[in-house]
Design a protein around this motif. Structure first.
Motif, short mmCIF file in Angstrom:
data_model
loop_
_atom_site.label_atom_id
_atom_site.label_comp_id
_atom_site.label_asym_id
_atom_site.label_seq_id
_atom_site.Cartn_x
_atom_site.Cartn_y
_atom_site.Cartn_z
N SER A 1 -99.57 1.63 1.11
CA SER A 1 -98.73 0.73 0.34
C SER A 1 -98.50 -0.55 1.14
O SER A 1 -98.55 -0.57 2.36
CB SER A 1 -97.40 1.38 -0.02
OG SER A 1 -96.70 1.77 1.12
N ILE A 2 -98.27 -1.64 0.40
CA ILE A 2 -98.07 -2.96 1.00
C ILE A 2 -96.64 -3.40 0.72
O ILE A 2 -96.20 -3.39 -0.43
CB ILE A 2 -99.07 -3.97 0.41
CG1 ILE A 2 -100.49 -3.54 0.79
CG2 ILE A 2 -98.78 -5.38 0.91
CD1 ILE A 2 -101.57 -4.31 0.06
N MET A 3 -95.92 -3.72 1.78
CA MET A 3 -94.54 -4.17 1.68
C MET A 3 -94.51 -5.69 1.62
O MET A 3 -95.04 -6.36 2.50
CB MET A 3 -93.74 -3.69 2.88
CG MET A 3 -92.28 -4.03 2.84
SD MET A 3 -91.32 -2.96 1.79
CE MET A 3 -91.57 -1.38 2.56
N ILE A 4 -93.90 -6.22 0.57
CA ILE A 4 -93.75 -7.66 0.40
C ILE A 4 -92.27 -7.99 0.55
O ILE A 4 -91.43 -7.41 -0.15
CB ILE A 4 -94.28 -8.14 -0.97
CG1 ILE A 4 -95.78 -7.89 -1.05
CG2 ILE A 4 -93.95 -9.61 -1.19
CD1 ILE A 4 -96.39 -8.22 -2.40
N THR A 5 -91.96 -8.89 1.46
CA THR A 5 -90.59 -9.33 1.67
C THR A 5 -90.45 -10.75 1.14
O THR A 5 -91.29 -11.60 1.41
CB THR A 5 -90.22 -9.29 3.16
OG1 THR A 5 -90.44 -7.97 3.66
CG2 THR A 5 -88.77 -9.67 3.38
N VAL A 6 -89.39 -10.98 0.38
CA VAL A 6 -89.14 -12.30 -0.20
C VAL A 6 -87.81 -12.80 0.33
O VAL A 6 -86.82 -12.07 0.35
CB VAL A 6 -89.10 -12.22 -1.75
CG1 VAL A 6 -88.88 -13.60 -2.35
CG2 VAL A 6 -90.37 -11.59 -2.30
N ARG A 7 -87.81 -14.05 0.78
CA ARG A 7 -86.56 -14.65 1.25
C ARG A 7 -86.29 -15.93 0.47
O ARG A 7 -87.22 -16.61 0.03
CB ARG A 7 -86.60 -14.93 2.74
CG ARG A 7 -87.58 -15.98 3.16
CD ARG A 7 -87.55 -16.18 4.68
NE ARG A 7 -88.61 -17.06 5.11
CZ ARG A 7 -88.52 -18.38 5.17
NH1 ARG A 7 -87.39 -18.97 4.80
NH2 ARG A 7 -89.53 -19.11 5.56
N GLN A 8 -85.03 -16.24 0.32
CA GLN A 8 -84.63 -17.46 -0.37
C GLN A 8 -84.44 -18.57 0.67
O GLN A 8 -83.84 -18.35 1.72
CB GLN A 8 -83.34 -17.24 -1.14
CG GLN A 8 -82.94 -18.42 -1.98
CD GLN A 8 -81.68 -18.14 -2.78
OE1 GLN A 8 -80.96 -17.19 -2.52
NE2 GLN A 8 -81.41 -18.97 -3.74
N SER A 9 -84.99 -19.74 0.37
CA SER A 9 -84.86 -20.87 1.29
C SER A 9 -84.81 -22.17 0.49
O SER A 9 -85.77 -22.51 -0.19
CB SER A 9 -86.06 -20.89 2.25
OG SER A 9 -85.99 -22.03 3.07
N THR A 10 -83.69 -22.84 0.56
CA THR A 10 -83.48 -24.14 -0.11
C THR A 10 -84.06 -24.21 -1.52
O THR A 10 -84.90 -25.05 -1.83
CB THR A 10 -84.03 -25.31 0.73
OG1 THR A 10 -85.43 -25.12 0.93
CG2 THR A 10 -83.31 -25.44 2.05
N GLY A 11 -83.63 -23.31 -2.37
CA GLY A 11 -83.99 -23.37 -3.79
C GLY A 11 -85.33 -22.78 -4.16
O GLY A 11 -85.74 -22.86 -5.31
N GLY B 1 -80.03 -12.99 0.42
CA GLY B 1 -81.14 -13.83 -0.04
C GLY B 1 -82.51 -13.23 0.18
O GLY B 1 -83.51 -13.89 0.03
N ARG B 2 -82.57 -11.95 0.54
CA ARG B 2 -83.85 -11.28 0.76
C ARG B 2 -84.05 -10.15 -0.24
O ARG B 2 -83.10 -9.48 -0.63
CB ARG B 2 -83.96 -10.73 2.17
CG ARG B 2 -84.00 -11.82 3.20
CD ARG B 2 -84.41 -11.29 4.54
NE ARG B 2 -84.40 -12.37 5.51
CZ ARG B 2 -85.49 -12.80 6.12
NH1 ARG B 2 -86.64 -12.25 5.89
NH2 ARG B 2 -85.41 -13.79 6.99
#
Length: 76
Positions: free
Chosen positions: A5-15, A63-64
């Motif tokens: 499995s592939i883990m994708i991490t998403v973070r919020q940064s300035t909109g 934000g993640r």
């Protein structure tokens, strides 16, 4: 041989939301939301974005988001 499995991490940064997967060079960004950023990265990696599953965010910074893909290389 089963795919990992592939883990994708998403973070919020300035909109915008920035998606990265450990062990892979490409990244993707999207201002629409974390799922859309993860889907864009999955597409770049040649994965079916429809197989992404959002994981619980307990213990993640504000934000993640985290998504998991089963790892089979099948484009949309």
């Amino acid at each position: 041989m089963p795919a990992e499995s592939i883990m994708i991490t998403v973070r919020q940064s300035t909109g915008t939301y920035i998606a990265k997967a450990k062990g892979f060079k490409p990244s993707a960004s999207c201002s629409a939301g974390p799922r859309q950023a993860a889907e864009a990265l999955a597409t770049k990696l040649g994965l079916s974005s429809g197989l992404l599953q959002e994981q619980r965010c307990d213990g993640l910074e504000y934000g993640r988001s985290r998504f998991v893909h089963p790892g089979s290389i099948t484009s949309n």
